[in-house]
Design a protein around this motif. Structure first.
Motif, PDB file in Angstrom:
ATOM      1  N   ASP A  49     -67.577  33.373  78.896  1.00 58.57           N
ATOM      2  CA  ASP A  49     -67.007  33.334  80.231  1.00 58.57           C
ATOM      3  C   ASP A  49     -66.995  34.733  80.837  1.00 58.57           C
ATOM      4  N   LYS A  50     -67.341  34.811  82.093  1.00 58.28           N
ATOM      5  CA  LYS A  50     -67.322  36.084  82.813  1.00 58.28           C
ATOM      6  C   LYS A  50     -65.952  36.240  83.480  1.00 58.28           C
ATOM      7  N   VAL A  51     -65.438  37.479  83.450  1.00 63.98           N
ATOM      8  CA  VAL A  51     -64.097  37.717  83.989  1.00 63.98           C
ATOM      9  C   VAL A  51     -64.110  38.953  84.889  1.00 63.98           C
ATOM     10  N   TYR A  52     -63.473  38.831  86.030  1.00 56.49           N
ATOM     11  CA  TYR A  52     -63.314  39.931  86.983  1.00 56.49           C
ATOM     12  C   TYR A  52     -62.097  40.754  86.564  1.00 56.49           C
ATOM     13  N   VAL A  53     -62.154  42.071  86.742  1.00 59.59           N
ATOM     14  CA  VAL A  53     -61.082  42.959  86.282  1.00 59.59           C
ATOM     15  C   VAL A  53     -59.723  42.558  86.867  1.00 59.59           C
ATOM     16  N   ALA A  54     -59.679  42.201  88.137  1.00 61.47           N
ATOM     17  CA  ALA A  54     -58.397  41.808  88.742  1.00 61.47           C
ATOM     18  C   ALA A  54     -57.805  40.602  88.024  1.00 61.47           C
ATOM     19  N   ASP A  55     -58.666  39.685  87.574  1.00 57.05           N
ATOM     20  CA  ASP A  55     -58.182  38.516  86.839  1.00 57.05           C
ATOM     21  C   ASP A  55     -57.686  38.908  85.450  1.00 57.05           C
ATOM     22  N   MET A  56     -58.351  39.897  84.824  1.00 53.64           N
ATOM     23  CA  MET A  56     -57.867  40.401  83.530  1.00 53.64           C
ATOM     24  C   MET A  56     -56.481  41.008  83.694  1.00 53.64           C
ATOM     25  N   LEU A  57     -56.321  41.831  84.723  1.00 57.13           N
ATOM     26  CA  LEU A  57     -55.029  42.480  84.954  1.00 57.13           C
ATOM     27  C   LEU A  57     -53.935  41.454  85.224  1.00 57.13           C
ATOM     28  N   LYS A  58     -54.264  40.419  85.981  1.00 53.75           N
ATOM     29  CA  LYS A  58     -53.278  39.372  86.275  1.00 53.75           C
ATOM     30  C   LYS A  58     -52.872  38.656  84.991  1.00 53.75           C
ATOM     31  N   ALA A  59     -53.840  38.307  84.140  1.00 51.43           N
ATOM     32  CA  ALA A  59     -53.540  37.622  82.879  1.00 51.43           C
ATOM     33  C   ALA A  59     -52.683  38.507  81.977  1.00 51.43           C
ATOM     34  N   LEU A  60     -52.978  39.796  81.952  1.00 53.99           N
ATOM     35  CA  LEU A  60     -52.222  40.723  81.107  1.00 53.99           C
ATOM     36  C   LEU A  60     -50.821  41.003  81.658  1.00 53.99           C
ATOM     37  N   SER A  61     -50.640  40.865  82.966  1.00 53.06           N
ATOM     38  CA  SER A  61     -49.355  41.221  83.585  1.00 53.06           C
ATOM     39  C   SER A  61     -48.196  40.372  83.072  1.00 53.06           C
ATOM     40  N   ASP A  62     -48.480  39.186  82.580  1.00 55.94           N
ATOM     41  CA  ASP A  62     -47.428  38.297  82.083  1.00 55.94           C
ATOM     42  C   ASP A  62     -47.208  38.443  80.579  1.00 55.94           C
ATOM     43  N   THR A  63     -47.780  39.483  79.975  1.00 58.51           N
ATOM     44  CA  THR A  63     -47.663  39.683  78.536  1.00 58.51           C
ATOM     45  C   THR A  63     -47.058  41.050  78.236  1.00 58.51           C
ATOM     46  N   LEU A  68     -57.605  50.068  81.966  1.00 58.58           N
ATOM     47  CA  LEU A  68     -58.561  49.020  81.635  1.00 58.58           C
ATOM     48  C   LEU A  68     -60.006  49.468  81.831  1.00 58.58           C
ATOM     49  N   TYR A  69     -60.309  50.172  82.924  1.00 60.70           N
ATOM     50  CA  TYR A  69     -61.693  50.576  83.172  1.00 60.70           C
ATOM     51  C   TYR A  69     -62.256  51.497  82.093  1.00 60.70           C
ATOM     52  N   PRO A  70     -61.512  52.519  81.646  1.00 55.50           N
ATOM     53  CA  PRO A  70     -62.042  53.340  80.545  1.00 55.50           C
ATOM     54  C   PRO A  70     -62.261  52.531  79.263  1.00 55.50           C
ATOM     55  N   LEU A  71     -61.368  51.591  78.982  1.00 53.65           N
ATOM     56  CA  LEU A  71     -61.519  50.749  77.798  1.00 53.65           C
ATOM     57  C   LEU A  71     -62.778  49.879  77.915  1.00 53.65           C
ATOM     58  N   LEU A  72     -62.990  49.282  79.070  1.00 50.47           N
ATOM     59  CA  LEU A  72     -64.192  48.466  79.277  1.00 50.47           C
ATOM     60  C   LEU A  72     -65.452  49.322  79.180  1.00 50.47           C
ATOM     61  N   GLY A  73     -65.392  50.551  79.678  1.00 51.85           N
ATOM     62  CA  GLY A  73     -66.527  51.459  79.566  1.00 51.85           C
ATOM     63  C   GLY A  73     -66.843  51.774  78.109  1.00 51.85           C
ATOM     64  N   LYS A  74     -65.804  52.025  77.323  1.00 52.25           N
ATOM     65  CA  LYS A  74     -65.989  52.298  75.892  1.00 52.25           C
ATOM     66  C   LYS A  74     -66.569  51.071  75.192  1.00 52.25           C
ATOM     67  N   MET A  75     -66.031  49.900  75.516  1.00 44.45           N
ATOM     68  CA  MET A  75     -66.526  48.663  74.906  1.00 44.45           C
ATOM     69  C   MET A  75     -67.977  48.408  75.297  1.00 44.45           C
TER      70      MET A  75
END
Length: 82
Positions: free
Chosen positions: A1-15, A24-31
């Motif tokens: 599944d493809k995920v947009y960064v804003a959607d990742m941030l929204k999903a993480l905001s409730d955790t 998040l962007y530096p982590l995605l760049g490293k990954m």
């Protein structure tokens, strides 16, 4: 599944792992450099193109290993708690 960064941030905001774009962007760049994720650009009806991320096969394999390791740690902690 493809995920947009804003959607990742929204999903993480409730955790307990809530984060910001600046983390998040530096982590995605490293990954991406480690070939765990890749991305593709998709046109947006409401603005500029968006970058959507997805796990590579290597990323899926590493995630499966992490899930197995987490189960092992959880089982070990449960045994110690008895």
């Amino acid at each position: 599944d493809k995920v947009y960064v804003a959607d990742m941030l929204k999903a993480l905001s409730d955790t307990d792992f809530a984060t910001q774009e600046g983390t998040l962007y530096p982590l995605l760049g490293k990954m991406r450099r480690e070939e765990l994720v890749d991305y593709e650009w998709q046109e947006s009806e409401t603005g500029p193109p968006r970058k959507y991320y997805k796990l590579t096969n290597k990323g899926k394999s590493q995630l499966a290993e992490l899930v197995d390791y987490w189960k092992y740690i959880n089982t070990t902690i449960q045994k110690l708690g008895r």
